[in-house]
Design an enzyme around this catalytic site. Structure first.
Site, PDB file in Angstrom:
ATOM      1  N   CYS A 126       0.847  -1.195   0.000  1.00 20.18           N
ATOM      2  CA  CYS A 126       0.000   0.000   0.000  1.00 20.18           C
ATOM      3  C   CYS A 126       0.889   1.254   0.000  1.00 20.18           C
ATOM      4  O   CYS A 126       1.680   1.443  -0.915  1.00 20.18           O
ATOM      5  CB  CYS A 126      -0.942  -0.062   1.203  1.00 20.18           C
ATOM      6  SG  CYS A 126      -2.379   1.015   1.092  1.00 20.18           S
ATOM      7  N   ASP A 183      -9.509  -4.299  -6.688  1.00 16.42           N
ATOM      8  CA  ASP A 183      -9.003  -3.267  -5.786  1.00 16.42           C
ATOM      9  C   ASP A 183      -9.641  -1.918  -6.132  1.00 16.42           C
ATOM     10  O   ASP A 183     -10.103  -1.704  -7.250  1.00 16.42           O
ATOM     11  CB  ASP A 183      -7.480  -3.168  -5.935  1.00 16.42           C
ATOM     12  CG  ASP A 183      -6.792  -2.540  -4.730  1.00 16.42           C
ATOM     13  OD1 ASP A 183      -7.429  -1.723  -4.041  1.00 16.42           O
ATOM     14  OD2 ASP A 183      -5.620  -2.865  -4.484  1.00 16.42           O
ATOM     15  N   HIS A 214      -8.136  -5.320  -2.507  1.00 19.95           N
ATOM     16  CA  HIS A 214      -7.056  -4.787  -1.692  1.00 19.95           C
ATOM     17  C   HIS A 214      -6.787  -5.739  -0.527  1.00 19.95           C
ATOM     18  O   HIS A 214      -7.693  -6.404  -0.029  1.00 19.95           O
ATOM     19  CB  HIS A 214      -7.454  -3.399  -1.159  1.00 19.95           C
ATOM     20  CG  HIS A 214      -6.289  -2.526  -0.821  1.00 19.95           C
ATOM     21  ND1 HIS A 214      -5.463  -1.998  -1.772  1.00 19.95           N
ATOM     22  CD2 HIS A 214      -5.812  -2.084   0.369  1.00 19.95           C
ATOM     23  CE1 HIS A 214      -4.526  -1.267  -1.201  1.00 19.95           C
ATOM     24  NE2 HIS A 214      -4.717  -1.304   0.113  1.00 19.95           N
TER      25      HIS A 214
END
Length: 252
Positions: A126, A183, A214
């Site tokens: 991330c 995502d 995600h």
């Protein structure tokens, strides 16, 4: 969102975890993971998501040590203290982060823990994945694997940093990136990043997982019997990628 709720088995026997700091003024804290077998072997720097150092990333560090590496994990949020509980707390803390200063902290940990002439690995998630790509642009000897990195930088920073898209073409070391089609990260931006990486001097690969969203690596601990899903497949590829460019202790 990210790995704040991901399951994390107990750390394996023989693993040592040491709290360390960089030297000099304004020291940066980081964790060092190792074992008797991983003394003086290649280092992998693990850069976390917005929830920071947590049990899931400790677990991943233990897995990497079991593969024969040393692992260091910078605390990118040490200047801001602990986040309030939950997603909203993490986002609020993230909104107070000075990204250039956090990147400088990461660079100081890299300088402290790696040999400038020796290859080292970076595994980022991330926001940490975005930082990993920026770091790769300044270290020719960096081997970089990312999960769910933001091509235009992780949103919400108090002070933003350079976008990975702006520097990706200059990355000289190998890069492996993982993204899921489900995502919320814009797939078009990832495809744009992939095109820029194709022009870079180093070897690069972008992996897509059609049914993954995600934080899909959570499946590594939540569904450990799934040997073909996105989590298991991407982790196998990450280990193989690191092993093809770095020298773990198990290779003698």
């Amino acid at each position: 969102m990210c790995h704040n709720h991901s399951e994390a088995p107990e750390l394996g026997e023989g693993l040592t975890v040491t709290t360390c700091r960089t030297i000099g003024v304004d020291p940066v804290p980081y964790l060092h993971f190792g074992s008797e077998e991983t003394t003086n072997v290649d280092v992998i720097v693990l850069m976390t998501d917005i929830f920071g150092v947590n049990p899931f990333y400790r677990h991943l560090s233990g897995l990497l040590v079991a593969e024969g590496y040393q692992v260091v994990m910078p605390d990118m949020f040490h200047r801001l203290g602990a986040a309030a509980p939950g997603r909203d707390g993490a986002l609020a803390r993230r909104a107070r982060l000075d990204d250039p200063l956090a990147m400088d902290d990461v660079e100081r940990v890299i300088e402290r823990t790696t040999d400038g002439n020796r290859r080292f690995g970076v595994l980022g998630f991330c926001i940490g994945g975005s930082f990993a790509l920026l770091s790769a642009a300044t270290h020719r000897n960096q081997v970089t694997a990312t999960y769910y990195a933001f091509p235009k930088g992780s949103p919400g920073a108090k002070v933003p940093v350079t976008e990975p898209l702006e520097v990706a073409g200059s990355i000289a070391g190998p890069v492996l990136g993982h993204w899921g089609r489900q995502d919320y990260i814009d797939a078009g931006e990832v495809e744009e990043l992939a095109k820029v990486l194709d022009t870079a001097p180093g070897e690069t690969e972008v992996r897509w997982y059609s049914d993954a969203g995600h934080s899909f690596l959570a499946g590594l601990t939540e569904n450990p019997q799934d040997s073909v899903g996105a989590a298991a497949d991407s982790w196998r590829r990450t280990l193989a990628f690191m092993g093809s460019h770095l020298t773990p202790a198990t290779r003698g």
